[in-house]
Enzyme design. Structure first.
Site, PDB file in Angstrom:
ATOM      1  N   GLU A   1      -1.829   0.399   8.106  1.00 36.44           N
ATOM      2  CA  GLU A   1      -0.928  -0.629   7.548  1.00 36.44           C
ATOM      3  C   GLU A   1       0.242  -0.274   6.655  1.00 36.44           C
ATOM      4  O   GLU A   1       1.539  -0.706   6.581  1.00 36.44           O
ATOM      5  CB  GLU A   1      -1.824  -1.839   6.678  1.00 36.44           C
ATOM      6  CG  GLU A   1      -0.908  -2.882   5.841  1.00 36.44           C
ATOM      7  CD  GLU A   1      -2.027  -3.451   5.080  1.00 36.44           C
ATOM      8  OE1 GLU A   1      -1.204  -4.679   4.619  1.00 36.44           O
ATOM      9  OE2 GLU A   1      -3.033  -3.473   4.898  1.00 36.44           O
TER      10      GLU A   1
ATOM     11  N   HIS B   1       0.843  -1.249   0.134  1.00 35.56           N
ATOM     12  CA  HIS B   1       0.046   0.007   0.065  1.00 35.56           C
ATOM     13  C   HIS B   1       0.797   1.419   0.151  1.00 35.56           C
ATOM     14  O   HIS B   1       2.116   1.237  -0.234  1.00 35.56           O
ATOM     15  CB  HIS B   1      -1.144  -0.010   1.050  1.00 35.56           C
ATOM     16  CG  HIS B   1      -1.653  -1.420   1.345  1.00 35.56           C
ATOM     17  ND1 HIS B   1      -2.704  -1.873   0.464  1.00 35.56           N
ATOM     18  CD2 HIS B   1      -1.451  -2.510   2.124  1.00 35.56           C
ATOM     19  CE1 HIS B   1      -3.129  -2.897   0.649  1.00 35.56           C
ATOM     20  NE2 HIS B   1      -2.334  -3.523   1.678  1.00 35.56           N
TER      21      HIS B   1
ATOM     22  N   HIS C   1       3.034  -7.018   4.414  1.00 34.27           N
ATOM     23  CA  HIS C   1       1.599  -6.513   4.571  1.00 34.27           C
ATOM     24  C   HIS C   1       1.353  -7.056   6.170  1.00 34.27           C
ATOM     25  O   HIS C   1       1.922  -7.354   6.862  1.00 34.27           O
ATOM     26  CB  HIS C   1       0.724  -7.308   3.903  1.00 34.27           C
ATOM     27  CG  HIS C   1       0.760  -7.061   2.398  1.00 34.27           C
ATOM     28  ND1 HIS C   1      -0.323  -5.916   1.817  1.00 34.27           N
ATOM     29  CD2 HIS C   1       1.252  -7.292   1.388  1.00 34.27           C
ATOM     30  CE1 HIS C   1       0.152  -5.712   0.681  1.00 34.27           C
ATOM     31  NE2 HIS C   1       0.973  -6.599   0.349  1.00 34.27           N
TER      32      HIS C   1
ATOM     33  N   GLU D   1       1.770 -11.515   5.690  1.00 37.81           N
ATOM     34  CA  GLU D   1       0.995 -10.975   6.448  1.00 37.81           C
ATOM     35  C   GLU D   1       1.417 -11.048   7.782  1.00 37.81           C
ATOM     36  O   GLU D   1       1.419 -12.263   8.432  1.00 37.81           O
ATOM     37  CB  GLU D   1      -0.726 -11.646   6.441  1.00 37.81           C
ATOM     38  CG  GLU D   1      -1.245 -11.530   4.900  1.00 37.81           C
ATOM     39  CD  GLU D   1      -1.844 -10.076   4.956  1.00 37.81           C
ATOM     40  OE1 GLU D   1      -1.563  -9.233   5.595  1.00 37.81           O
ATOM     41  OE2 GLU D   1      -2.499  -9.803   3.625  1.00 37.81           O
TER      42      GLU D   1
END
Length: 305
Positions: free
Chosen positions: A132, A95, A187, A269
Site C-alpha cells: 500500500e 503509511h 490509501h 481508499e
C-alpha cells in the site's frame, strides 16, 4: 496502504545547431516527471489503513508539523490552466515503506483526542506483495504533478524520505500548519476477497481533548462527494460494494488524521488491494494515473466551488 516512491527527474534539451550551410535551429526545453511504482505491506493502514492509524512520540528527524515542506513539480507547459492558483493542497501518502523495519516506533501511542492510538501502521498489500505504501506514494506523486500543473501549491506529508512515519498526529499537523484548502490522504483498503470498489472516509463530528472537527465536517463532506463523483468517472470503477451502502462515503470518528485536522480533509481508499480484480488495477500504471486524475478532478471541482 503503502505505495511506491518516485523521484522526479528533470530533463533539459539544450540548444542544437544544425549545419548544412549556415542554418541553425533551436530545440525547445521540456520537463517530464516520473513516478516509480512501489510495493505495499500487509495490514490495515490509515484508511482501513486508517483502521490501524497511529502516531508516536519519537519522530524521524526530517519533517515537523510546524514546518511543512512542499515538493514542487516542474513548471506546467505554457498555456496550461492555472485554475488552482492561490490554493494549497496537502497530499498525505498513506503509511511508509520503512514502517516494516520500525515496529517499535510506529507502535508507540499518540493522542488523537478521543483515545490514544498507534503512531502509524504498515498498511496492506496485494497477495503478490505490492504494498500500500508503494501505491500511495506513486499515486501521490502523480496527483501532485496534476495539481501543480493547475497552479496549486502542493505539500506532501512525506516523500519516502524518512525511515518511518510520520505519525498520524504529525500528518494532521502538517495540513493544519499549511492552512490547506484541502487535504487528501491516499490509501488502499485491505478487506476480504470479493469486496471491491473505492470509498472516501469523512470526519465525524468529534469534540474531545485536542480534537474538534465541528468546523470541517461540512466542507470535508463536500470535498468527499466531489471526489466520489470524479474518481468513478476517471477510473471507471464503482463505489465500494461492502461499505457506504453504495454512496462511496463512510464517516468515522476513530482516525487521528481526521480528528486532529482543522482544515477540510478526507481519506480515500482507492479500492481493495486484497481482492484479485482490484489488485490488477492497483498494479497497473495506467490505472494509477486514472486514479490520480480522478482525485485531481474532484479536488479541483471542490476548490472551484
Amino acid at each position: 496502504m503503502p505505495y511506491d516512491h518516485r523521484n522526479t527527474a528533470r530533463r533539459t534539451l539544450a540548444l542544437a545547431l544544425a549545419a548544412a550551410g549556415c542554418c541553425a535551429a533551436l530545440a525547445g526545453c521540456a520537463t517530464s516527471q516520473a513516478s516509480p511504482p512501489s510495493g505495499k505491506a500487509r495490514g490495515t493502514q490509515e484508511t482501513q489503513a486508517a483502521r490501524g492509524e497511529s502516531g508516536a512520540q519519537p519522530r524521524p528527524p526530517f519533517a515537523s508539523p510546524s514546518a511543512p515542506r512542499s515538493t514542487r513539480s516542474p513548471l506546467p507547459a505554457p498555456g496550461a490552466s492555472r485554475s488552482l492558483a492561490g490554493k494549497t493542497v496537502v497530499i498525505d501518502p498513506g503509511h511508509n515503506s520503512g514502517n516494516f523495519r520500525h515496529s517499535a516506533e510506529i507502535n508507540q501511542k499518540v493522542d488523537i483526542g478521543t483515545v490514544r492510538k498507534e503512531c502509524d501502521t504498515t498498511g496492506t498489500s496485494t497477495d503478490a506483495g505490492y504494498t500500500e505504501a508503494s501505491f500511495t506514494l506513486d499515486v501521490s506523486h502523480r496527483l501532485r504533478d496534476l495539481l501543480t500543473a493547475r497552479g496549486a501549491e502542493v505539500v506532501l506529508t512525506h516523500d519516502g524520505d524518512r525511515p518511518w512515519g510520520p505519525c498520524i498526529d504529525e500528518r494532521a499537523g502538517i495540513g493544519n500548519a499549511a492552512r490547506a484548502d484541502a487535504v487528501v490522504s491516499v490509501h488502499g483498503d485491505g478487506s476480504a476477497t470479493g469486496n471491491r470498489g473505492f470509498h472516501v472516509i469523512l470526519p465525524a463530528k468529534v469534540r474531545a481533548g485536542s480534537a474538534d472537527t465541528a468546523k470541517i465536517v461540512a466542507p470535508s463532506r463536500a470535498l468527499g462527494e466531489r471526489i466520489v463523483e470524479r474518481f468513478a468517472r476517471a477510473t471507471g470503477t464503482s463505489p465500494a460494494n461492502y461499505i457506504g451502502s453504495g454512496t462511496g462515503l463512510d464517516v468515522r470518528d476513530d482516525l487521528g488524521g481526521l480528528n486532529l485536522s482543522t482544515v477540510p480533509k478526507v481519506f480515500v481508499e482507492c479500492g481493495n488491494m486484497r481482492d484479485p480484480e482490484d489488485a490488477q488495477l492497483f498494479t497497473s500504471p495506467t490505472w494509477r494515473q486514472k486514479a490520480a486524475q480522478g482525485l485531481a478532478d474532484g479536488i479541483t471541482t471542490y476548490l472551484q466551488g
